[in-house]
Scaffold this motif. Structure first.
Motif, PDB file in Angstrom:
ATOM      1  N   GLN A 207       0.824  -1.202   0.000  1.00 41.44           N
ATOM      2  CA  GLN A 207       0.000   0.000   0.000  1.00 41.44           C
ATOM      3  C   GLN A 207       0.856   1.250   0.000  1.00 41.44           C
ATOM      4  OE1 GLN A 207      -2.294  -0.095   3.502  1.00 41.44           O
ATOM      5  NE2 GLN A 207      -0.542  -0.245   4.873  1.00 41.44           N
ATOM      6  N   GLY A 208       2.060   1.194  -0.477  1.00 40.08           N
ATOM      7  CA  GLY A 208       2.929   2.352  -0.485  1.00 40.08           C
ATOM      8  C   GLY A 208       3.757   2.422   0.774  1.00 40.08           C
ATOM      9  N   LEU A 209       4.541   3.473   0.901  1.00 37.95           N
ATOM     10  CA  LEU A 209       5.456   3.636   2.003  1.00 37.95           C
ATOM     11  C   LEU A 209       4.757   4.368   3.148  1.00 37.95           C
ATOM     12  CD1 LEU A 209       8.351   3.374   3.085  1.00 37.95           C
ATOM     13  CD2 LEU A 209       8.836   5.592   2.042  1.00 37.95           C
ATOM     14  N   LEU A 210       4.769   3.739   4.370  1.00 39.76           N
ATOM     15  CA  LEU A 210       4.183   4.342   5.552  1.00 39.76           C
ATOM     16  C   LEU A 210       5.255   5.114   6.307  1.00 39.76           C
ATOM     17  CD1 LEU A 210       1.909   1.456   6.880  1.00 39.76           C
ATOM     18  CD2 LEU A 210       1.166   3.634   5.953  1.00 39.76           C
ATOM     19  N   THR A 211       4.890   6.313   6.756  1.00 41.42           N
ATOM     20  CA  THR A 211       5.833   7.139   7.511  1.00 41.42           C
ATOM     21  C   THR A 211       5.151   7.660   8.766  1.00 41.42           C
ATOM     22  OG1 THR A 211       5.193   9.169   6.363  1.00 41.42           O
ATOM     23  CG2 THR A 211       7.004   7.886   5.409  1.00 41.42           C
ATOM     24  N   ILE A 212       5.915   7.947   9.808  1.00 49.84           N
ATOM     25  CA  ILE A 212       5.418   8.580  11.009  1.00 49.84           C
ATOM     26  C   ILE A 212       6.196   9.867  11.225  1.00 49.84           C
ATOM     27  CG2 ILE A 212       6.936   7.105  12.426  1.00 49.84           C
ATOM     28  CD1 ILE A 212       4.853   7.458  14.694  1.00 49.84           C
TER      29      ILE A 212
END
Length: 360
Positions: A207-212
């Motif tokens: 689902q794409g790149l997750l970032t915080i």
């Protein structure tokens, strides 16, 4: 006696007729016969005196007899009156006995009627008791329904408050998706089976790149980590893990859920504790078959890679994901798997901020 004789002598002296009669009856006595005649008169006087005494005695006796007779008559009269009273009492007692018998019969009839009424009252009392129990049960159910409604309202308010506070956490540590080409999986599982017995065969979420907060966890597999690995990337990953740890700690406190694996926050140098761990994960396959001691102090694992053993760091990330999974299970949401730290955190934030969370 002397008084009567004196009175008689006075009568003879004063009454001339009697004096004449006395003169006519005077008898001459010779001197020679005087003594005899005097003796005779003396004896007659004595006899008369005795007669008078006897007469007086008889009179007294007669008076006493008359008195006794009068007393006897009085007693007889009293007895007669008492007999009459007794007869009257007998009549009264007979009447009272008749009335008592009638009253007894009436009392028996009344007792029978009362027994019938008592039986009816017992039946009515039983019915009333059953009805009262039903009423109490209905009141209890109604009260429970009211209390349940109140509790639901309080829970809705509490969940709304929790939702607001966690939305602030979401604003503080936003987890976003960077749409782009397929990226490498976040973290590679350090073993074929997790420490809690869940298989780690979950497929990556494409689902794409997750970032915080703009940082991602696209670390290379721990087996490929070396001295020449980019230090900035390692530092970014440690900072991102610190963000995740702080967010998880805040969410757990807001949801009032004690985390199974407590965190010691320190930014990019945060740690996670395992109270059940009694062995070094670097020298074990971390299976559930290992016997754990309850008296061993909790082990602390780093949530960063710099200067640390990669296996211990991977285990720390695994425990952090387990805390997120615990929070997901608490709100009734299924975890996406042991490899998806940011994906699970994003799902946790999304689920808490959804409208279904308040209505559950």
């Amino acid at each position: 006696m002397e008084n009567r004789e004196q009175a008689r002598d006075k009568t003879l002296i004063t009454d001339p007729k009697k004096i004449n009669a006395a003169h006519e009856n005077v008898q001459l006595i010779e001197w020679e016969d005087f003594d005899n005649e005097l003796a005779r008169l003396w004896s007659l006087t004595s006899a008369l005196k005795e007669a008078d005494e006897k007469k007086q005695s008889l009179r007294e006796k007669l008076q006493s007899l008359i008195q006794v007779k009068n007393e006897s008559l009085n007693k007889l009269n009293e007895l007669e009156e008492m007999r009459e009273r007794l007869e009257a009492r007998k009549v009264v007692m007979a009447n009272m006995s008749t009335r008592c018998r009638v009253a007894t019969e009436d009392a028996k009839k009344q007792e029978e009627m009362l027994s019938t009424e008592v039986r009816s009252l017992l039946v009515a009392g039983t019915s009333l008791s059953v009805a009262r129990k039903r009423l109490q049960e209905a009141n209890r159910l109604l009260t429970e329904e009211r209390d349940c409604v109140k509790l639901k309202n309080v829970q809705r308010k509490l969940r709304a408050r929790q939702q607001y506070m966690i939305s602030q956490v979401s604003l503080l540590y936003p987890v976003k998706i960077l749409v782009g080409p397929a990226q490498e999986q976040e973290l590679e599982s350090y073993s074929s089976s997790s420490r809690l017995g869940n298989p780690s065969a979950s497929k990556p979420v494409n689902q794409g790149l997750l970032t915080i907060l703009g940082l991602n966890l696209t670390l290379l597999p721990f087996t490929k980590m070396s001295f020449f690995t980019d230090k900035k990337e390692v530092q970014r990953s440690a900072t991102a893990l610190g963000y995740v740890a702080h967010a998880v700690s805040l969410i757990g406190s807001y949801l009032q859920v004690p985390l199974r694996y407590p965190l010691r926050l320190g930014g990019s140098r945060s740690y996670i504790n395992d109270h059940a761990s009694s062995i070094d994960p670097a020298s074990s396959d971390l299976s559930l078959d290992t016997t754990l001691s309850a008296n061993v102090k909790p082990a602390e694992f780093p949530l960063f890679l710099e200067g640390q053993d990669t296996t211990r760091a991977a285990y720390a990330v695994f425990l952090l994901n387990k805390d997120i999974e615990q929070l997901l299970n608490f709100i009734g949401v299924k975890s996406l798997g042991p490899r998806h730290v940011l994906a699970n955190l994003k799902e946790l934030l999304r689920s808490v901020q959804s409208s279904e969370y308040i209505d559950t």
